[in-house]
Design an enzyme around this catalytic site. Structure first.
Site, PDB file in Angstrom:
ATOM      1  CG  ASP A 108     -30.966  -4.052  41.258  1.00  0.00           C
ATOM      2  OD1 ASP A 108     -30.381  -2.998  41.584  1.00  0.00           O
ATOM      3  OD2 ASP A 108     -31.947  -4.508  41.880  1.00  0.00           O
ATOM      4  CB  SER A 133     -32.587   1.932  42.680  1.00  0.00           C
ATOM      5  OG  SER A 133     -32.984   1.494  43.965  1.00  0.00           O
ATOM      6  CG  HIS A 144     -35.347  -1.039  40.682  1.00  0.00           C
ATOM      7  ND1 HIS A 144     -35.634  -2.204  39.994  1.00  0.00           N
ATOM      8  CD2 HIS A 144     -34.694  -1.426  41.805  1.00  0.00           C
ATOM      9  CE1 HIS A 144     -35.168  -3.243  40.675  1.00  0.00           C
ATOM     10  NE2 HIS A 144     -34.602  -2.801  41.781  1.00  0.00           N
TER      11      HIS A 144
HETATM   12  C1  DX5 Z   1     -29.798  -3.823  46.101  1.00  0.00           C
HETATM   13  C2  DX5 Z   1     -30.995  -3.252  45.384  1.00  0.00           C
HETATM   14  C3  DX5 Z   1     -30.598  -2.301  44.321  1.00  0.00           C
HETATM   15  C4  DX5 Z   1     -29.932  -1.041  44.806  1.00  0.00           C
HETATM   16  C5  DX5 Z   1     -28.972  -0.600  43.743  1.00  0.00           C
HETATM   17  O1  DX5 Z   1     -30.231  -4.697  47.056  1.00  0.00           O
HETATM   18  O2  DX5 Z   1     -31.747  -4.284  44.784  1.00  0.00           O
HETATM   19  O3  DX5 Z   1     -31.712  -1.958  43.484  1.00  0.00           O
HETATM   20  O4  DX5 Z   1     -30.836  -0.013  45.078  1.00  0.00           O
HETATM   21  O5  DX5 Z   1     -28.232   0.465  44.231  1.00  0.00           O
HETATM   22  P1  DX5 Z   1     -26.879   0.944  43.568  1.00  0.00           P
HETATM   23  O6  DX5 Z   1     -27.215   1.341  42.156  1.00  0.00           O
HETATM   24  O7  DX5 Z   1     -26.473   2.108  44.415  1.00  0.00           O
HETATM   25  O8  DX5 Z   1     -25.920  -0.192  43.601  1.00  0.00           O
HETATM   26 ZN    ZN Z   2     -33.335  -3.758  43.181  1.00  0.00          ZN
END
Ligand code: DX5
Ligand code: ZN
Length: 224
Positions: A183, A16, A41
């Site tokens: 996610d 992401s 992502h």
């Molecule tokens: C949260 C987002 C995620 C986020 C995940 O609102 O949709 O995609 O970037 O980040 P991590 O992997 O750090 O939890």
């Molecule tokens: Zn996301």
């Protein structure tokens, strides 16, 4: 390989961009590619559907212009129907919209596919799978949020695992064909739990972009 021909048993790792260094986006996209990312992502937040603002179509376009990479665009916005065409024009390969947002879900999903993109349907941890049932036949991917969306770096919510299992069960019972993406709080440990429950697309922000060894982190999520 087009996503529709990827078996559900194959793991797809999607770092992401929210966890990347925004002051050097092109380098970060290249770093993810070099490290073995399958998809990128992109988290779009409007400050209304979620309590944060990230970026819009211009950044999606800029990432697209960085070179070939499958762009998995996650719209955390109140009116995905209103902005959809701009994100498609910016180079999205897959667009996920939330079932909780204010739109005609079936119509938005239909428009995504009609534009030649893959269609994803996202649901928050508190939203029951039942709310997605009417749409499961018209999606390529079900995005099960494993944190309350809005911010990276939050802890994984294990209570979502039962919903992932239920979605995978329903998929085989009904002969449906959608990938299950997770996610939020995904690393090698939580990815293994999600994979055991039936998910195969792993979104990971902090655990990939912020790792000392991004390639190693992605490889660990892939084989966990
Ligand atoms: C949260 C987002 C995620 C986020 C995940 O609102 O949709 O995609 O970037 O980040 P991590 O992997 O750090 O939890
Ligand atoms: Zn996301």
């Amino acid at each position: 390989m087009p996503v529709t021909t990827i078996p559900f048993t194959d793991r797809i790792i999607a770092p992401s961009l929210l966890a990347a260094d925004f002051s050097r986006i092109a380098d970060e996209v290249g770093r993810a590619r070099q490290a073995g990312a399958d998809w990128l992502h992109l988290d779009v937040m409007d400050g209304d559907f979620v309590d944060n603002i990230s970026f819009g179509p211009a950044i999606v376009q800029a990432v697209h212009d960085c070179g070939p990479m499958f762009l998995d665009v996650h719209l955390m916005i109140r009116r995905p129907d209103h902005y959809l065409s701009r994100f498609i024009a910016a180079g999205s390969d897959l667009v996920s919209v939330h079932v909780e947002a204010a739109h005609d879900v079936a119509e938005t999903l239909r428009r995504i596919r009609e534009a030649g993109c893959l269609a994803g349907l996202a649901l928050n941890p508190a939203t029951p799978l039942d709310e997605c049932l009417p749409y499961l036949g018209q999606i390529d991917l079900l995005l099960c949020m494993t944190v309350v969306p809005g911010f990276g770096g939050q802890p994984f919510m294990p209570e979502v695992l039962a919903k992932i299992e239920a979605a995978a069960r329903l998929r085989s019972e009904r002969g449906l064909a959608f990938h299950i993406e997770v996610d939020g709080g995904i690393d090698a440990v939580t990815a293994a739990r999600c994979a055991a429950a039936g998910a195969n697309v792993m979104v990971a922000g902090s655990s990939t972009f912020r790792a000392a060894d991004m390639a190693g982190a992605i490889a660990n999520i892939r084989r966990a």
